[in-house]
Motif scaffolding. Structure first.
Motif, PDB file in Angstrom:
ATOM      1  N   UNK A  51       0.824  -1.204   0.000  1.00 13.66           N
ATOM      2  CA  UNK A  51       0.000   0.000   0.000  1.00 13.66           C
ATOM      3  C   UNK A  51       0.864   1.263   0.000  1.00 13.66           C
ATOM      4  N   UNK A  52       2.042   1.179   0.612  1.00 16.95           N
ATOM      5  CA  UNK A  52       2.947   2.333   0.605  1.00 16.95           C
ATOM      6  C   UNK A  52       3.445   2.629  -0.803  1.00 16.95           C
ATOM      7  N   UNK A  53       3.610   1.567  -1.611  1.00 14.24           N
ATOM      8  CA  UNK A  53       4.024   1.770  -2.995  1.00 14.24           C
ATOM      9  C   UNK A  53       2.880   2.342  -3.831  1.00 14.24           C
ATOM     10  N   UNK A  54       1.656   1.848  -3.568  1.00 11.23           N
ATOM     11  CA  UNK A  54       0.502   2.332  -4.337  1.00 11.23           C
ATOM     12  C   UNK A  54       0.211   3.796  -3.987  1.00 11.23           C
ATOM     13  N   UNK A  55       0.142   4.066  -2.674  1.00  7.47           N
ATOM     14  CA  UNK A  55      -0.115   5.433  -2.210  1.00  7.47           C
ATOM     15  C   UNK A  55       1.217   6.069  -1.808  1.00  7.47           C
ATOM     16  N   UNK A  56       2.030   6.326  -2.813  1.00  5.61           N
ATOM     17  CA  UNK A  56       3.377   6.846  -2.587  1.00  5.61           C
ATOM     18  C   UNK A  56       3.325   8.341  -2.254  1.00  5.61           C
ATOM     19  N   UNK A  57       3.870   8.754  -1.086  1.00  7.74           N
ATOM     20  CA  UNK A  57       3.848  10.176  -0.721  1.00  7.74           C
ATOM     21  C   UNK A  57       4.607  11.061  -1.699  1.00  7.74           C
ATOM     22  N   UNK A  58       5.540  10.457  -2.480  1.00  8.76           N
ATOM     23  CA  UNK A  58       6.259  11.263  -3.471  1.00  8.76           C
ATOM     24  C   UNK A  58       5.340  11.694  -4.617  1.00  8.76           C
ATOM     25  N   UNK A  59       4.240  10.915  -4.831  1.00 13.72           N
ATOM     26  CA  UNK A  59       3.288  11.252  -5.893  1.00 13.72           C
ATOM     27  C   UNK A  59       2.056  11.965  -5.358  1.00 13.72           C
ATOM     28  N   UNK A  60       1.623  11.548  -4.165  1.00  9.72           N
ATOM     29  CA  UNK A  60       0.408  12.128  -3.593  1.00  9.72           C
ATOM     30  C   UNK A  60       0.753  12.784  -2.247  1.00  9.72           C
ATOM     31  N   UNK A  61       0.586  14.080  -2.166  1.00  2.80           N
ATOM     32  CA  UNK A  61       0.934  14.827  -0.948  1.00  2.80           C
ATOM     33  C   UNK A  61       0.157  14.315   0.256  1.00  2.80           C
ATOM     34  N   UNK A  62      -1.140  14.008   0.058  1.00  3.32           N
ATOM     35  CA  UNK A  62      -1.988  13.564   1.160  1.00  3.32           C
ATOM     36  C   UNK A  62      -1.588  12.190   1.705  1.00  3.32           C
ATOM     37  N   UNK A  63      -0.838  11.406   0.885  1.00  7.60           N
ATOM     38  CA  UNK A  63      -0.470  10.050   1.298  1.00  7.60           C
ATOM     39  C   UNK A  63       0.489  10.034   2.487  1.00  7.60           C
TER      40      UNK A  63
END
Length: 263
Positions: free
Chosen positions: A190-202
């Motif tokens: 899930x960390x790879x799917x919701x990567x904070x580098x791509x999504x700020x909210x992640x």
């Protein structure tokens, strides 16, 4: 205080009078003792400082330790409903909050005991089989090992809170175990799917803050993740985990205090 102490003692007796509990602790102790033996056979040398095999052993045994602790947490509340003893428990002269607090403290106490057992057995076996020279390198490795073990326990602590909440809300030990293990084994995916580098909210997603070991060596590139994302620090992750922990506990207490068990 004495009343709560008796309640806490009663909950501990429920856990430690079960054969299953001692079997789980025995398995953890056995694995922690045998892993360094297998590593020495594989390495063929005892020149390695004992901190290294001890850290590796604890890392491996912690998966099983987490599973066993989740089993205890999942059944702490749900088991009372399954066994039909919840009404007998609630008619006693203790508030529901005290009853739930005693159950939660018992679960946390078991997790601390099992964690210390794993670390103690791993260090004992590694100390006997490997080099234990006192040096600067030994001090650095000791600090690294204790830091890593602290992060592992924080991960376990949050996983326990999830299992305890699901057990209190849904009264299902199986669901609590299944959901907690699902989170434990899929958090990196899930960390790879919701990567904070791509999504700020992640950055605020639970899965992206549970593995604190990424803050130890951000440039190591070990595993699926390459250290923390921009804007994320150890303090930030601890704060996010703290907020989630409070939410889990509030949900557990509110639902348990309002639950109707008359039917």
């Amino acid at each position: 205080m004495g009343s709560f102490g008796n309640l806490l003692l009663n909950e501990n007796m429920k856990v430690f009078r079960r054969v299953r509990t001692w079997v789980m602790l025995a398995i953890l102790a056995l694995i922690s003792l045998l892993m360094p033996v297998l590593m020495k056979q594989g390495m063929g040398t005892s020149d390695v400082l004992y901190w290294q095999p001890a850290a590796t052993t604890v890392q491996i045994a912690f998966f099983l330790n987490t599973i066993f602790c989740v089993v205890v947490a999942a059944e702490s509340v749900a088991g009372e409903f399954t066994w039909g003893t919840i009404k007998l428990l609630l008619i006693r002269p203790w508030s529901r909050s005290k009853i739930l607090a005693s159950k939660y403290l018992t679960v946390v106490g078991f997790s601390i005991l099992s964690t210390l057992l794993v670390i103690g057995m791993a260090m004992l076996s590694s100390y006997i089989l490997f080099s234990h020279d006192v040096s600067v390198e030994s001090g650095v490795m000791a600090g690294d090992a204790f830091t890593r073990w602290s992060y592992l326990y924080i991960d376990l602590f949050i996983t326990l809170a999830i299992a305890f909440m699901v057990s209190s809300v849904f009264r299902s030990g199986a669901l609590a175990i299944g959901l907690s293990l699902f989170i434990m084994f899929t958090q990196n995916i899930f960390s790879l799917i919701f990567n904070p580098d791509r999504y700020e909210w992640a950055k605020y997603v639970l899965f992206n803050n549970m593995d604190l070991s990424k803050y130890m060596n951000p440039s190591s590139g070990m595993g699926l993740l390459n250290g923390p994302s921009e804007g994320m620090t150890l303090g930030f992750s601890l704060a996010v985990l703290g907020v989630y922990y409070v939410i889990f506990m509030v949900i557990s207490w509110v639902v348990f205090n309002k639950r109707d068990v008359a039917g």
